[in-house]
Write an enzyme that holds these catalytic residues in place. Structure first.
Site, PDB file in Angstrom:
ATOM      1  N   CYS A   9      -9.139  -7.772   2.691  1.00 42.04           N
ATOM      2  CA  CYS A   9      -9.147  -6.406   3.199  1.00 42.04           C
ATOM      3  C   CYS A   9     -10.559  -5.853   3.323  1.00 42.04           C
ATOM      4  CB  CYS A   9      -8.326  -5.491   2.296  1.00 42.04           C
ATOM      5  SG  CYS A   9      -6.702  -6.151   1.973  1.00 42.04           S
ATOM      6  N   THR A  15       0.836  -1.208   0.000  1.00 41.30           N
ATOM      7  CA  THR A  15       0.000   0.000   0.000  1.00 41.30           C
ATOM      8  C   THR A  15       0.869   1.257   0.000  1.00 41.30           C
ATOM      9  OG1 THR A  15      -1.709  -1.210   1.202  1.00 41.30           O
ATOM     10  CG2 THR A  15      -1.822   1.192   1.298  1.00 41.30           C
ATOM     11  N   GLN A  45       0.314  -9.155  -6.273  1.00 37.87           N
ATOM     12  CA  GLN A  45      -0.096 -10.568  -6.415  1.00 37.87           C
ATOM     13  C   GLN A  45       0.718 -11.303  -7.470  1.00 37.87           C
ATOM     14  OE1 GLN A  45      -2.009 -12.231  -4.495  1.00 37.87           O
ATOM     15  NE2 GLN A  45      -3.107 -10.650  -3.357  1.00 37.87           N
TER      16      GLN A  45
HETATM   17  N1  PLP Z   1      -2.394  -4.743  -3.914  1.00 39.47           N
HETATM   18  C1  PLP Z   1      -2.929  -5.965  -4.025  1.00 39.47           C
HETATM   19  C2  PLP Z   1      -3.318  -6.467  -5.372  1.00 39.47           C
HETATM   20  C3  PLP Z   1      -3.147  -6.752  -2.892  1.00 39.47           C
HETATM   21  O1  PLP Z   1      -3.696  -7.955  -3.012  1.00 39.47           O
HETATM   22  C4  PLP Z   1      -2.774  -6.224  -1.628  1.00 39.47           C
HETATM   23  C5  PLP Z   1      -3.020  -7.004  -0.388  1.00 39.47           C
HETATM   24  O2  PLP Z   1      -3.962  -7.785  -0.309  1.00 39.47           O
HETATM   25  C6  PLP Z   1      -2.190  -4.954  -1.576  1.00 39.47           C
HETATM   26  C7  PLP Z   1      -2.025  -4.228  -2.733  1.00 39.47           C
HETATM   27  C8  PLP Z   1      -1.764  -4.339  -0.277  1.00 39.47           C
HETATM   28  O3  PLP Z   1      -0.544  -4.874   0.138  1.00 39.47           O
HETATM   29  P1  PLP Z   1      -0.074  -4.643   1.657  1.00 39.47           P
HETATM   30  O4  PLP Z   1      -0.936  -5.526   2.486  1.00 39.47           O
HETATM   31  O5  PLP Z   1       1.348  -5.062   1.696  1.00 39.47           O
HETATM   32  O6  PLP Z   1      -0.250  -3.209   1.936  1.00 39.47           O
END
Ligand code: PLP
Length: 387
Positions: free
Chosen positions: A328, A76, A182
């Site tokens: 999420c 993120t 991913q």
């Molecule tokens: N982008 C995608 C496609 C994700 O699947 C995720 C997490 O599920 C994220 C971003 C966020 O990653 P992080 O949990 O390291 O912030």
């Protein structure tokens, strides 16, 4: 209390088990090697050397230069950094292009910017979850600052044609960012063949711990830090580095570089055995997303007549972990924005489950899942009919 040995973990797109080799590599940096990498003495230098090695390991899995890797706290943060930097590059370029099926890291950030008045164009997808490259080409103008398109979708596993998209955007002179959270560790990539400005990745999706990520920053691009303060990361990301987790991310990338090609074939075989088994055993099951252009590990399945939340409860009692929509957004009970964008109604979106396989799954896991999932569908359907 549920322990890891009781569970059948089919939720590797939510997070992954830390690989024992990764844990072993990071441990010394949580115990004896606690120096600050910015300290000039040898005790600090030793730690700084570990960061250098990790940067090289991440660069190898991406096919880029070590100097193009910036460590962050998560996927993120990487995505927020890319978007924020792009918007500061040129005052005359403030338009953003993205898709309706992004992870909330991009989606919510762009929605927030749109609320503040930033022009945003949202690209749609077809019923297979695919974008239209001609629509992309039409959307990018000489006012576009950044195009942010995920490489692979976390819910359906559908992979976008990122090489072609990046080439279109480069032709138009805008910045291109891909959320590859991913993708990295699941399929081989090579940025030497794919011209882009930014790429985001996250440690916990490839067998490193949670709370560490990286951003690829093309060395020819202007860059504006998201976190300002100390001079860490060559002045590009302030804050003392999360050394142990960065070492872990490096090791996880090294393992991915060595094994991703054959591991993706093995994981695909497990996913396909599971998916074909379910299609054969559970009448009416539908696969969400383009089966051809898809991550090898992901199966998003719709079970008509079944509420996914009820399925999750029944499967959880057996110890099977999978997800409805993305982790999420779990708890919100909103139908998945990805399945909605693919044109599915709320009923189909609410009857869909995601199963995602990984390095530590086995054929025995598939066999157990092929018993438990059809039994759970039958149970939930029986209750729905009786109600
Ligand atoms: N982008 C995608 C496609 C994700 O699947 C995720 C997490 O599920 C994220 C971003 C966020 O990653 P992080 O949990 O390291 O912030």
């Amino acid at each position: 209390m549920t322990t890891a040995s009781d569970i059948l973990y089919l939720d590797n797109n939510a997070t992954t088990q830390v690989d024992p080799a990764v844990l072993e590599a990071m441990m010394p940096f949580l115990s004896q090697n606690y120096g600050n990498p910015s300290s000039g003495y040898r005790f600090g230098k030793l730690v700084n050397d570990a960061l250098t090695k990790a940067r090289e390991q991440v660069a190898t899995v991406l096919g880029c230069e070590p100097g193009e890797v910036l460590f962050t706290s998560c996927g993120t943060e990487s995505t927020n950094t890319a978007i924020s930097s792009a918007l500061q590059m040129d005052r005359d370029r403030q338009h953003i292009v993205t898709t309706r099926v992004e992870h909330s890291a991009t989606l919510k950030t762009c929605e927030m910017l749109a609320r503040k008045g930033q022009p945003v164009t949202w690209l749609g997808v077809d019923s297979n979850g695919r974008i239209d490259l001609q629509e992309l080409e039409r959307a990018v103008t000489d006012e576009t600052a950044i195009v942010s398109i995920m490489w692979a979708n976390n819910e359906t596993g559908v992979m976008f044609p990122i090489e072609e998209a990046a080439a279109i955007v480069r032709e138009k002179g805008a910045v291109f960012h891909t959320d590859a959270v991913q993708t990295i560790g699941k399929v081989p990539v090579n940025l030497r063949q794919t011209p882009m400005t930014f790429l985001s990745l996250s440690g916990h999706k490839l067998h490193a711990p949670k709370g560490v990520g990286a951003l690829y920053v093309n060395r020819r691009t202007k860059f504006y830090p998201y976190l300002t303060g100390g001079g860490q990361e060559g002045g590009r990301r302030a804050g003392t580095e999360n050394v142990a987790s960065i070492v872990a991310l490096g090791k996880a990338c090294e393992l991915a570089s060595q094994h991703v090609a054959h591991e993706s074939v093995e994981v695909r075989a497990l996913r396909d055995e599971f998916e074909n088994g379910i299609l054969a055993r559970v009448p009416g099951t539908q696969v969400n997303g383009d089966r051809e252009h898809r991550l090898p590990n992901t199966a998003s399945l719709a079970f008509p007549g079944v509420e996914s939340e009820a399925m999750l409860l029944v499967l959880d009692q057996r110890g099977l972990c999978c997800s409805a929509g993305s982790a999420c957004t779990t708890g919100q009970h909103e139908p998945s924005h990805v399945l909605r964008a693919m044109g599915f109604d709320d009923t189909r979106a609410r009857s869909s489950l995601r199963f995602s396989f990984g390095r530590f799954n086995t054929r025995q896991d598939v066999a157990r899942a092929l018993e438990w999932v059809p039994a759970a569908v039958e149970k939930v359907r029986r209750v729905a009919v009786a109600a």
